[in-house]
Design an enzyme around this catalytic site. Sequence first.
Site, PDB file in Angstrom:
ATOM      1  CG  LEU A  65      -6.798   1.747   4.217  1.00  0.00           C
ATOM      2  CD1 LEU A  65      -7.347   3.094   4.677  1.00  0.00           C
ATOM      3  CD2 LEU A  65      -7.701   1.135   3.144  1.00  0.00           C
ATOM      4  N   PRO A  66      -3.174   0.913   1.668  1.00  0.00           N
ATOM      5  CG  PRO A  66      -3.590   0.550  -0.607  1.00  0.00           C
ATOM      6  CD  PRO A  66      -4.270   0.886   0.690  1.00  0.00           C
ATOM      7  CB  THR A  96       3.667   0.770   6.181  1.00  0.00           C
ATOM      8  OG1 THR A  96       3.685  -0.454   6.905  1.00  0.00           O
ATOM      9  CG2 THR A  96       5.030   1.435   6.257  1.00  0.00           C
ATOM     10  CE  LYS A 171       6.730  -1.613   8.066  1.00  0.00           C
ATOM     11  NZ  LYS A 171       6.522  -3.029   7.976  1.00  0.00           N
ATOM     12  CE  LYS A 246       3.805   2.035   1.897  1.00  0.00           C
ATOM     13  NZ  LYS A 246       2.662   1.346   2.473  1.00  0.00           N
TER      14      LYS A 246
HETATM   15  P1  NAD Z   1      -3.012  -4.766  -0.335  1.00  0.00           P
HETATM   16  O1  NAD Z   1      -2.856  -3.893  -1.534  1.00  0.00           O
HETATM   17  O2  NAD Z   1      -3.032  -6.250  -0.502  1.00  0.00           O
HETATM   18  O3  NAD Z   1      -4.339  -4.347   0.473  1.00  0.00           O
HETATM   19  C1  NAD Z   1      -4.822  -3.056   0.572  1.00  0.00           C
HETATM   20  C2  NAD Z   1      -6.341  -3.128   0.523  1.00  0.00           C
HETATM   21  O4  NAD Z   1      -6.881  -1.820   0.743  1.00  0.00           O
HETATM   22  C3  NAD Z   1      -6.876  -3.605  -0.824  1.00  0.00           C
HETATM   23  O5  NAD Z   1      -7.732  -4.716  -0.638  1.00  0.00           O
HETATM   24  C4  NAD Z   1      -7.628  -2.386  -1.361  1.00  0.00           C
HETATM   25  O6  NAD Z   1      -8.758  -2.717  -2.141  1.00  0.00           O
HETATM   26  C5  NAD Z   1      -8.007  -1.690  -0.080  1.00  0.00           C
HETATM   27  N1  NAD Z   1      -8.322  -0.261  -0.255  1.00  0.00           N
HETATM   28  C6  NAD Z   1      -7.593   0.683  -0.885  1.00  0.00           C
HETATM   29  N2  NAD Z   1      -8.222   1.890  -0.795  1.00  0.00           N
HETATM   30  C7  NAD Z   1      -9.354   1.675  -0.083  1.00  0.00           C
HETATM   31  C8  NAD Z   1     -10.431   2.505   0.317  1.00  0.00           C
HETATM   32  N3  NAD Z   1     -10.453   3.798   0.014  1.00  0.00           N
HETATM   33  N4  NAD Z   1     -11.440   1.951   1.015  1.00  0.00           N
HETATM   34  C9  NAD Z   1     -11.426   0.623   1.317  1.00  0.00           C
HETATM   35  N5  NAD Z   1     -10.459  -0.219   0.946  1.00  0.00           N
HETATM   36  C10 NAD Z   1      -9.434   0.310   0.264  1.00  0.00           C
HETATM   37  O7  NAD Z   1      -1.830  -4.321   0.655  1.00  0.00           O
HETATM   38  P2  NAD Z   1      -1.260  -5.149   1.902  1.00  0.00           P
HETATM   39  O8  NAD Z   1      -0.111  -5.984   1.471  1.00  0.00           O
HETATM   40  O9  NAD Z   1      -2.406  -5.751   2.649  1.00  0.00           O
HETATM   41  O10 NAD Z   1      -0.609  -3.958   2.742  1.00  0.00           O
HETATM   42  C11 NAD Z   1      -1.403  -3.074   3.522  1.00  0.00           C
HETATM   43  C12 NAD Z   1      -0.475  -2.176   4.327  1.00  0.00           C
HETATM   44  O11 NAD Z   1       0.369  -2.982   5.147  1.00  0.00           O
HETATM   45  C13 NAD Z   1       0.464  -1.327   3.467  1.00  0.00           C
HETATM   46  O12 NAD Z   1       0.584  -0.063   4.053  1.00  0.00           O
HETATM   47  C14 NAD Z   1       1.779  -2.105   3.485  1.00  0.00           C
HETATM   48  O13 NAD Z   1       2.905  -1.268   3.303  1.00  0.00           O
HETATM   49  C15 NAD Z   1       1.735  -2.679   4.897  1.00  0.00           C
HETATM   50  N6  NAD Z   1       2.527  -3.895   5.095  1.00  0.00           N
HETATM   51  C16 NAD Z   1       2.481  -4.914   4.191  1.00  0.00           C
HETATM   52  C17 NAD Z   1       3.226  -6.067   4.396  1.00  0.00           C
HETATM   53  C18 NAD Z   1       3.182  -7.226   3.431  1.00  0.00           C
HETATM   54  O14 NAD Z   1       4.051  -8.113   3.527  1.00  0.00           O
HETATM   55  N7  NAD Z   1       2.229  -7.278   2.522  1.00  0.00           N
HETATM   56  C19 NAD Z   1       4.016  -6.178   5.559  1.00  0.00           C
HETATM   57  C20 NAD Z   1       4.019  -5.145   6.484  1.00  0.00           C
HETATM   58  C21 NAD Z   1       3.261  -4.006   6.245  1.00  0.00           C
END
Ligand code: NAD
Length: 296
Positions: A65-66, A96, A171, A246
């Site tokens: 999740l975000p 994260t 992290k 972030k």
């Molecule tokens: P994203 O925004 O693409 O995905 C998050 C998903 O969570 C979305 O599909 C959203 O609809 C869903 N969501 C939000 N609230 C929800 C709820 N209450 N119930 C169900 N679904 C819900 O983000 P991401 O890029 O996939 O990143 C996810 C996590 O991973 C974050 O914490 C980010 O910091 C971490 N991260 C991302 C990357 C990257 O390169 N994208 C790398 C390392 C870590």
Amino acid sequence: MAKIGFIGLGNMGGPMARNLVKAGHALKVFDLSGPAVAGLVETGAEKAATAADAAKGVEFVVTMLPAGEHVRAVYLGDKGLIAAADKGTLFIDSSTIDVPSARDVIAAAEKAGMAMLDAPVSGGVGGAEAGTLTFMVGGSTEAFVRAKPILEKMGKNIFHAGAAGNGQVAKVCNNMILGISMIAVSEAFALGEKLGLDAQTLFDISSTASGQCWSMTSYCPVPGPVPTSPANRDYKPGFTAGMMLKDLRLAQDASRAAKSPTPLGAQAAQLYALMEASGHDGIDFSGVIKLIKGQI
Ligand code: NAD
């Protein structure tokens, strides 16, 4: 084959969940986004009606999740995952998030008789798709040993970082190094260019001398020396400046709470915040060199 609930099927969670399906696990999936769920159902996953529904009748629940507020909202309370899941379910949160949220939610899970790990990742969307993520895991050894075979289907390097929340600590510390080192490399390449030193020559010297680091040798912020780096595709991400900001803000929160000064981490956060303020937080974080050169 394990039964796994998976919640949060975004840029990272989507491909991670697909790798679990590919490995033969039975997935129950949920996301607020209909198309994200449909993408997984196409690969053979079962659609859950709610997040709580995804946590029922499964052995593991993975969340991606975000931010901390989303993790708290999904796990805690009468309608949360902890209340809904069967006893013995192991929760793995790979989002994260801030260290206090991770520790609070794990404590709430343990109080309810469940095991939980914080297991944030590095490796980006490419690593999620290829199943080569690095997992930094906090929580009990027993839970770690149980989770490892599942994590190995999504990642290549699986580290146990110690007690609950330590995955998040690892992290933010790692990404603070990355955010700062990218600025250092960018300043050096901008200065070298102004003084008439060819970027490839500086790279050849510095990458084998004491200035070498990952930001230079694997992700060089100027086009040319590392052909795969985002600089060669006009800073298309990759890992956006917004995501780096972030993580640096999480590091600053942790630094304040622990009373452990991080002056360069604070400065780095301010530089990426300037990219955000000028609407450039969607480009790769190595695009910070454009800010340094006065180009954005
Ligand atoms: P994203 O925004 O693409 O995905 C998050 C998903 O969570 C979305 O599909 C959203 O609809 C869903 N969501 C939000 N609230 C929800 C709820 N209450 N119930 C169900 N679904 C819900 O983000 P991401 O890029 O996939 O990143 C996810 C996590 O991973 C974050 O914490 C980010 O910091 C971490 N991260 C991302 C990357 C990257 O390169 N994208 C790398 C390392 C870590």
